[in-house]
Design an enzyme around this catalytic site. Structure first.
Site, PDB file in Angstrom:
ATOM      1  N   GLU A 185      -3.882   7.297  -4.694  1.00 31.63           N
ATOM      2  CA  GLU A 185      -3.971   6.865  -6.091  1.00 31.63           C
ATOM      3  C   GLU A 185      -5.386   7.081  -6.634  1.00 31.63           C
ATOM      4  O   GLU A 185      -6.352   7.026  -5.867  1.00 31.63           O
ATOM      5  CB  GLU A 185      -3.548   5.399  -6.227  1.00 31.63           C
ATOM      6  CG  GLU A 185      -4.335   4.390  -5.439  1.00 31.63           C
ATOM      7  CD  GLU A 185      -3.741   2.989  -5.572  1.00 31.63           C
ATOM      8  OE1 GLU A 185      -4.492   2.102  -6.016  1.00 31.63           O
ATOM      9  OE2 GLU A 185      -2.551   2.789  -5.235  1.00 31.63           O
TER      10      GLU A 185
ATOM     11  N   ARG B 299       0.848  -1.190   0.000  1.00 35.20           N
ATOM     12  CA  ARG B 299       0.000   0.000   0.000  1.00 35.20           C
ATOM     13  C   ARG B 299       0.887   1.244   0.000  1.00 35.20           C
ATOM     14  O   ARG B 299       1.955   1.274   0.618  1.00 35.20           O
ATOM     15  CB  ARG B 299      -0.923   0.020   1.229  1.00 35.20           C
ATOM     16  CG  ARG B 299      -2.068  -0.972   1.149  1.00 35.20           C
ATOM     17  CD  ARG B 299      -3.099  -0.594   0.097  1.00 35.20           C
ATOM     18  NE  ARG B 299      -4.218  -1.531   0.032  1.00 35.20           N
ATOM     19  CZ  ARG B 299      -4.272  -2.585  -0.762  1.00 35.20           C
ATOM     20  NH1 ARG B 299      -3.251  -2.855  -1.583  1.00 35.20           N
ATOM     21  NH2 ARG B 299      -5.329  -3.381  -0.769  1.00 35.20           N
TER      22      ARG B 299
ATOM     23  N   HIS C 171      -1.151  -0.122 -10.122  1.00 34.02           N
ATOM     24  CA  HIS C 171      -1.847  -1.030  -9.207  1.00 34.02           C
ATOM     25  C   HIS C 171      -2.325  -2.291  -9.944  1.00 34.02           C
ATOM     26  O   HIS C 171      -3.520  -2.582 -10.025  1.00 34.02           O
ATOM     27  CB  HIS C 171      -3.029  -0.336  -8.529  1.00 34.02           C
ATOM     28  CG  HIS C 171      -3.386  -0.965  -7.211  1.00 34.02           C
ATOM     29  ND1 HIS C 171      -3.826  -0.255  -6.137  1.00 34.02           N
ATOM     30  CD2 HIS C 171      -3.371  -2.267  -6.805  1.00 34.02           C
ATOM     31  CE1 HIS C 171      -4.075  -1.073  -5.114  1.00 34.02           C
ATOM     32  NE2 HIS C 171      -3.803  -2.307  -5.509  1.00 34.02           N
TER      33      HIS C 171
END
Length: 318
Positions: free
Chosen positions: A266, A237, A284
């Site tokens: 993000e 993360r 991601h």
């Protein structure tokens, strides 16, 4: 009568069809990223929510959810996007989807470490010019094989990264909340504190969960424990890393290169990262295989099915 489920993001077609067999569902056909108020309004008088990691479900949002909401099934291994304490206080069960994305995320972590250490971004830029010239010192990276890999967080994904790293003949070191059994360690060397781990790490793999305790765990002080020219990869993360401190370490050479798949806030990315060349960025993609995404949604659906059948979901986290 079927229970009503509010689905915050568009799923794969097969997953949506399965949900419709079991529940009365409201789907997000345009895959719009909902704001908190849209989640509150959209799920009004529903029984449950199938959320995604992109949905910030804060204590304030939870306090405003209909009293009919009894479960939030998060389609992710993490659940840092949900205020677990607030959900528990309101009597809302929260579940996640562990196991199913372990291999896909571990693969990405190895890609991040390799891409960063071998200057993949700079290499792509050079290739695009179509006039690069080979030389003895052209884009010299850092070899990953036969190095010491430090793993911050030796859970399922951390152990899967360790397994892959052994193919590179890497020596595995790790820090965890507690020392693992010899069977789970599989030869890895335990470090009780971060300083000890970081000093041994020629490569560092960030795999710990996002919690209040791990927020900015990698910061100016802890980065100072690293030896010069360490390669860092983060597939966990974004908020585990203090971006300003990492950028300073990248500019100074304390960190040779940084590969990251996750970001603070993000899809926004700290603008200074975009000015650096010793960086390897992915949007991601940790769980981005069709099989994994199917499994994640299926697991979230199974948790909903178990809950409304009167059984404890296998992945309940509160």
């Amino acid at each position: 009568m079927k229970k009503k489920i509010f689905v915050t993001r568009r799923l794969l077609k097969e997953n949506e069809e399965k949900l419709k067999e079991l529940f009365e569902v409201t789907l997000n056909k345009d895959d719009k990223i909902y704001k908190p108020q849209e989640i509150i309004d959209g799920s009004k008088n529903f029984d449950g929510i199938l959320s995604s990691v992109s949905d910030p479900i804060s204590a304030d949002t939870i306090s405003k959810l209909s009293s009919s909401i009894k479960i939030i099934a998060n389609g992710a291994v993490g659940f840092g996007n949900i205020d677990i304490k607030a959900a528990k206080e309101k009597g809302i069960t929260v579940t996640n989807t562990p196991d199913v994305l372990t291999d896909a995320t571990a693969d990405i972590q190895i890609l991040l470490l390799l891409g960063a250490s071998r200057k993949a971004y700079e290499g792509r830029l050079a290739a695009e010019t179509q006039n690069w010239k080979w030389s003895w010192d052209f884009l010299l990276g850092k070899q990953m094989s036969n190095k010491k890999l430090g793993i911050l967080g030796m859970g399922r994904i951390g152990r899967a990264v360790a397994k892959r790293a052994k193919a590179f003949n890497m020596e595995i070191h790790y820090h965890n909340r507690s020392k693992l059994s010899p069977e789970l360690e599989d030869g890895a060397i335990y470090h009780k504190d971060l300083k000890s781990l970081f000093k041994q790490s020629e490569f560092l793999s960030i795999n710990c969960p996002a919690t209040p305790e791990t927020t900015k765990l990698v910061n100016k002080e802890t980065l100072s424990y690293l030896e010069e020219n360490t390669v860092v990869g983060n597939a966990a993360r974004g908020d585990i890393v203090d971006d300003d401190a990492m950028i300073e370490a990248l500019k100074s050479g304390k960190v040779f290169a940084y590969g990251l798949d996750v970001y603070n806030g993000e899809p926004k990315i700290h603008p200074e990262y975009l000015k650096l060349k010793n960086i390897f960025l992915l949007p991601h993609l940790g769980s981005a295989t069709k099989r994994t995404r199917w499994d994640m949604a299926f697991r979230a659906t199974k948790n909903l099915e178990d809950f409304f059948s009167g059984n404890k979901p296998q992945d309940q986290v509160n």
